[in-house]
Motif scaffolding. Structure first.
Motif, short mmCIF file in Angstrom:
data_model
loop_
_atom_site.label_atom_id
_atom_site.label_comp_id
_atom_site.label_asym_id
_atom_site.label_seq_id
_atom_site.Cartn_x
_atom_site.Cartn_y
_atom_site.Cartn_z
N ALA A 176 70.90 -39.78 -21.19
CA ALA A 176 71.18 -38.72 -22.16
C ALA A 176 70.14 -37.61 -22.08
N ILE A 177 68.86 -37.97 -21.86
CA ILE A 177 67.81 -36.96 -21.75
C ILE A 177 68.01 -36.10 -20.50
N LEU A 178 68.36 -36.75 -19.37
CA LEU A 178 68.59 -36.00 -18.13
C LEU A 178 69.79 -35.06 -18.28
N LEU A 179 70.85 -35.55 -18.92
CA LEU A 179 72.03 -34.71 -19.12
C LEU A 179 71.70 -33.54 -20.04
N ALA A 180 70.95 -33.78 -21.09
CA ALA A 180 70.58 -32.70 -22.00
C ALA A 180 69.71 -31.67 -21.30
N LEU A 183 71.94 -29.53 -19.08
CA LEU A 183 72.74 -28.59 -19.87
C LEU A 183 71.89 -27.45 -20.42
N LEU A 184 70.66 -27.77 -20.81
CA LEU A 184 69.79 -26.72 -21.35
C LEU A 184 69.39 -25.72 -20.27
N ARG A 190 72.82 -19.44 -23.51
CA ARG A 190 74.01 -19.27 -24.37
C ARG A 190 73.80 -19.97 -25.71
N PHE A 191 73.23 -21.20 -25.65
CA PHE A 191 72.98 -21.92 -26.90
C PHE A 191 71.99 -21.17 -27.78
N ARG A 192 70.94 -20.61 -27.16
CA ARG A 192 69.96 -19.86 -27.96
C ARG A 192 70.58 -18.62 -28.58
N ASP A 193 71.50 -18.00 -27.83
CA ASP A 193 72.16 -16.82 -28.39
C ASP A 193 73.05 -17.18 -29.57
N ILE A 194 73.65 -18.39 -29.51
CA ILE A 194 74.54 -18.80 -30.61
C ILE A 194 73.74 -19.04 -31.89
N PHE A 195 72.61 -19.73 -31.74
CA PHE A 195 71.84 -20.13 -32.93
C PHE A 195 70.74 -19.15 -33.30
N GLN A 196 70.58 -18.10 -32.53
CA GLN A 196 69.53 -17.12 -32.86
C GLN A 196 69.95 -16.32 -34.08
N PRO A 197 69.10 -16.21 -35.07
CA PRO A 197 69.48 -15.46 -36.27
C PRO A 197 69.65 -13.98 -35.98
N ALA A 198 70.54 -13.38 -36.72
CA ALA A 198 70.79 -11.95 -36.55
C ALA A 198 69.55 -11.16 -36.96
N PRO A 199 69.25 -10.08 -36.25
CA PRO A 199 68.07 -9.28 -36.61
C PRO A 199 68.25 -8.65 -37.98
#
Length: 325
Positions: A176-180, A183-184, A190-199
């Motif tokens: 699971a760690i290798l897969l994560a 993916l990261l 893309r994940f950071r863009d999704i969860f990044q708060p709006a300015p």
């Protein structure tokens, strides 16, 4: 003959008076059983025979802590017998004994009330209880010390199943760690863009939105002048604090006007700000009630103050976008 009649009348009157005066209630008490082993429970039973018009109150039984007795349950009063005007009542208490010996529990008592009489009923004899304990005959029974804990040899077979399950869990966790991690690395941005708060929005955008909300509330139209001007000046104070970086929220009107003179603001904007703050002070502290034209004028001055003092680069960008539309 007259003497005989008089005697009969006196006897009848005496008999009637005696029937009206009810006899004093009688009380009896006992322990069931009166001999127990330590830790066992027993009952204290109190019976009272009284007249229908008499009142008897049973006490709350609370043995002393040092007596070795503890109350387990106080049962409700039960009616054993009812014969004409006579009642036989029973009160039962269940207790437990944790000390051995012979106990003198005293006399059983109850409170007796009849018209203007308040008295205490008591049993003739005290309640007694014998609490015994287990006797060990050391002559016929041998007493041994506690045996030490026995140490058995370790066997791998006893934990083999746990070891295999632990290895399987570690393998799954590593996968699971290798897969994560994969993916990261591939989709992390893309994940950071999704969860990044709006300015955060610029101060002038926040102020314009707040002014529009204030205008839709129609506060001064409903007679809430103080709330209208307090909200209006708070919007401007928040805008000035965010736009120029000074503590406008804690300043007085004079201090704010003195502070904005350090910046190159249009003269008209400074005069409009002065008009808004002075009008608000009159409403908040002098309870003034401006007319509708002045209220609307202060709102427009606040709106144009924000528009005229917002950053120049934003204004130039908006001007360049207008021909493209």
């Amino acid at each position: 003959m007259k003497r005989v009649k008089t005697a009969l009348i006196i006897l009848l009157l005496a008999g009637g008076i005696s029937t009206l005066q009810a006899a004093r209630p009688t009380i009896t008490g006992r322990v069931e059983p009166d001999s127990i082993m330590i830790g066992d429970r027993f009952d204290v039973v109190i019976d009272v025979e009284r007249d229908l018009v008499q009142v008897v109150e049973f006490p709350v039984y609370t043995p002393a802590p040092e007596s070795g007795l503890e109350i387990y349950q106080s049962h409700p009063v039960d009616t054993l017998q009812r014969d004409g005007r006579k009642l036989v009542l029973r009160k039962r208490y269940t207790l437990a004994a944790f000390e051995e010996g012979d106990f003198n529990m005293g006399v059983a008592q109850a409170l007796y009330l009849d018209k203007n009489i308040v008295d205490t009923l008591s049993t003739a004899d005290s309640l007694r209880l014998h609490v015994g304990t287990f006797q060990i005959d050391s002559t016929s029974q041998s007493i041994y010390d506690l045996k030490p804990q026995r140490t058995l040899p370790f066997k791998y077979a006893e934990i083999a199943g746990y070891v295999w399950w632990a290895l399987l869990g570690l393998a799954l966790l590593a996968g699971a760690i290798l897969l994560a991690d994969h993916l990261l690395k591939r989709y992390g941005k893309r994940f950071r863009d999704i969860f990044q708060p709006a300015p955060p929005q610029p101060p002038h955008v926040v102020a314009i939105q707040a002014l529009e909300t204030l205008h839709s509330q129609k506060l001064w139209q409903s007679g809430r002048y103080k709330q209208y001007y307090s909200t209006l000046t708070d919007i401007l104070r928040t805008y000035l604090a965010g736009r120029y970086g000074f503590g406008a929220m804690e300043m007085t009107s004079d201090e704010i006007l003195q502070a904005v003179r350090r910046y190159e603001l249009p003269q008209k904007s400074v005069m409009d700000l002065n008009t808004i703050l002075r009008s608000a002070d009159l409403v908040k502290f002098a309870k003034a009630m401006p007319d509708s034209e002045q209220n609307e004028d202060c709102y427009l001055k606040a709106f144009y103050f924000v528009e005229e003092t917002k950053p120049k680069e934003i204004t130039e960008e908006e001007d360049e976008e207008e021909p493209q539309q």
